[in-house]
Design an enzyme around this catalytic site. Structure first.
Site, PDB file in Angstrom:
ATOM      1  N   GLY A 173       0.786  -1.232   0.000  1.00 34.88           N
ATOM      2  CA  GLY A 173       0.000   0.000   0.000  1.00 34.88           C
ATOM      3  C   GLY A 173       0.812   1.273   0.000  1.00 34.88           C
ATOM      4  N   SER A 174       2.064   1.225  -0.457  1.00 37.95           N
ATOM      5  CA  SER A 174       2.855   2.460  -0.460  1.00 37.95           C
ATOM      6  C   SER A 174       2.276   3.483  -1.437  1.00 37.95           C
ATOM      7  CB  SER A 174       4.322   2.177  -0.775  1.00 37.95           C
ATOM      8  OG  SER A 174       4.502   1.744  -2.103  1.00 37.95           O
ATOM      9  N   MET A 227      -4.101  -7.076  -7.159  1.00 38.11           N
ATOM     10  CA  MET A 227      -3.613  -8.213  -7.952  1.00 38.11           C
ATOM     11  C   MET A 227      -4.744  -9.044  -8.548  1.00 38.11           C
ATOM     12  SD  MET A 227      -0.513  -7.514  -7.764  1.00 38.11           S
ATOM     13  CE  MET A 227       0.337  -8.931  -8.440  1.00 38.11           C
ATOM     14  N   HIS A 267       1.146   0.968 -12.926  1.00 34.71           N
ATOM     15  CA  HIS A 267       1.870  -0.245 -13.326  1.00 34.71           C
ATOM     16  C   HIS A 267       3.375   0.063 -13.376  1.00 34.71           C
ATOM     17  CE1 HIS A 267       2.426  -4.140 -15.243  1.00 34.71           C
ATOM     18  NE2 HIS A 267       3.298  -3.545 -16.046  1.00 34.71           N
ATOM     19  N   ASP A 320      -3.483  -4.244 -18.336  1.00 33.53           N
ATOM     20  CA  ASP A 320      -2.533  -3.128 -18.434  1.00 33.53           C
ATOM     21  C   ASP A 320      -2.528  -2.506 -19.834  1.00 33.53           C
ATOM     22  OD1 ASP A 320      -1.790  -3.700 -15.763  1.00 33.53           O
ATOM     23  OD2 ASP A 320      -0.362  -5.204 -16.455  1.00 33.53           O
ATOM     24  N   GLN A 322       9.389   2.592  -7.756  1.00 35.34           N
ATOM     25  CA  GLN A 322       8.366   2.979  -6.765  1.00 35.34           C
ATOM     26  C   GLN A 322       8.514   4.436  -6.337  1.00 35.34           C
ATOM     27  OE1 GLN A 322       7.247  -0.087  -3.701  1.00 35.34           O
ATOM     28  NE2 GLN A 322       5.559   0.206  -5.139  1.00 35.34           N
ATOM     29  N   GLN A 382       9.323   6.852  -8.150  1.00 32.35           N
ATOM     30  CA  GLN A 382       8.630   7.628  -9.190  1.00 32.35           C
ATOM     31  C   GLN A 382       7.120   7.424  -9.120  1.00 32.35           C
ATOM     32  OE1 GLN A 382       9.958   9.931 -11.261  1.00 32.35           O
ATOM     33  NE2 GLN A 382      11.754   9.572  -9.985  1.00 32.35           N
TER      34      GLN A 382
END
Ligand code: GRF
Length: 208
Positions: A18-19, A98, A117, A153, A179, A181
């Site tokens: 959950g970042s 997911m 993504h 995606d 991540q 970014q």
């Protein structure tokens, strides 16, 4: 009644750490994102994203994904739709979710489900995109925020951020660089979506 002046009611769906949700919550808290997280839903009962939400006082619910594991369909899809309606969600952000979103949810939120993504789509869709980039010998990768459609995606791209792949990178170091970014790109992309979102006016006209 929701008007153009109210924060957009945002639901977040995630399956893991959950970042990215945290980055969105931080952007909502400091006013960069004119939205309010109305709920966080997860198909994983002990996903840390649920704990993050609870710490912030945001309703956090486990949704039993059965009978499927990788697609949100049938009764699980109905459960998610029920919760989204219950919380009055106007916009849905997938943040490490997911499961593949299927037709009923897409139809209920047309153009209003957004995903992040960890690659420069259309390169490396699907699982472990950073590992795909490494295995492919790519010299750059990054992240993509896009509208969700029926493919995996494949939806319209809103924003991309590039990172270099460095000599000696492992899956972990590359994912961490991507991540960093992601945590800037997701709030920025959602801000653009929210700015363009049709909202109901107080007289009910223009209801979307
Ligand atoms: C991110 O890399 C995102 O791009 C992908 O899953 C990961 C989720 O990370 N869809 P987190 O749960 O937001 O930390």
């Amino acid at each position: 009644m929701t008007t153009g002046d109210d924060p957009v009611r945002l639901a977040v769906l995630g399956s893991g750490n959950g970042s990215n949700f945290q980055a969105l919550a931080d952007a909502m808290a400091d006013g960069r994102l004119k939205a309010r997280a109305v709920c966080v839903l997860s198909n994983v009962p002990d996903a840390f994203i649920l704990e993050r939400a609870r710490r912030l006082g945001i309703p956090a619910e486990y949704i039993d994904p059965s009978p499927f594991k990788t697609k949100l369909d049938g009764p699980a899809e109905a459960r998610v739709l029920d919760r989204l309606r219950h919380y009055g969600a106007e916009l849905v952000a997938l943040a490490g979710f997911m499961m593949i979103v299927k037709a009923r949810l897409l139809a209920a939120y047309p153009g209003r489900i957004v995903n992040i993504h960890p690659s420069l789509l259309p390169r490396y869709p699907g699982l472990h995109a950073w590992r795909q980039a490494l295995d492919d010998g790519a010299t750059e990768s990054g992240c993509t925020v896009h509208i969700v459609d029926a493919g995996t995606d494949t939806g319209p791209i809103l924003l991309q951020r590039m990172v270099p792949v460095l000599a000696g990178d492992t899956a972990e170091t590359l994912h961490a660089r991507i991540q960093a970014q992601e945590h800037e790109a997701y709030p920025e992309a959602l801000r653009r979506v929210i700015d363009a979102l049709p909202r109901s006016r107080p007289d009910g006209a223009g209801r979307s």
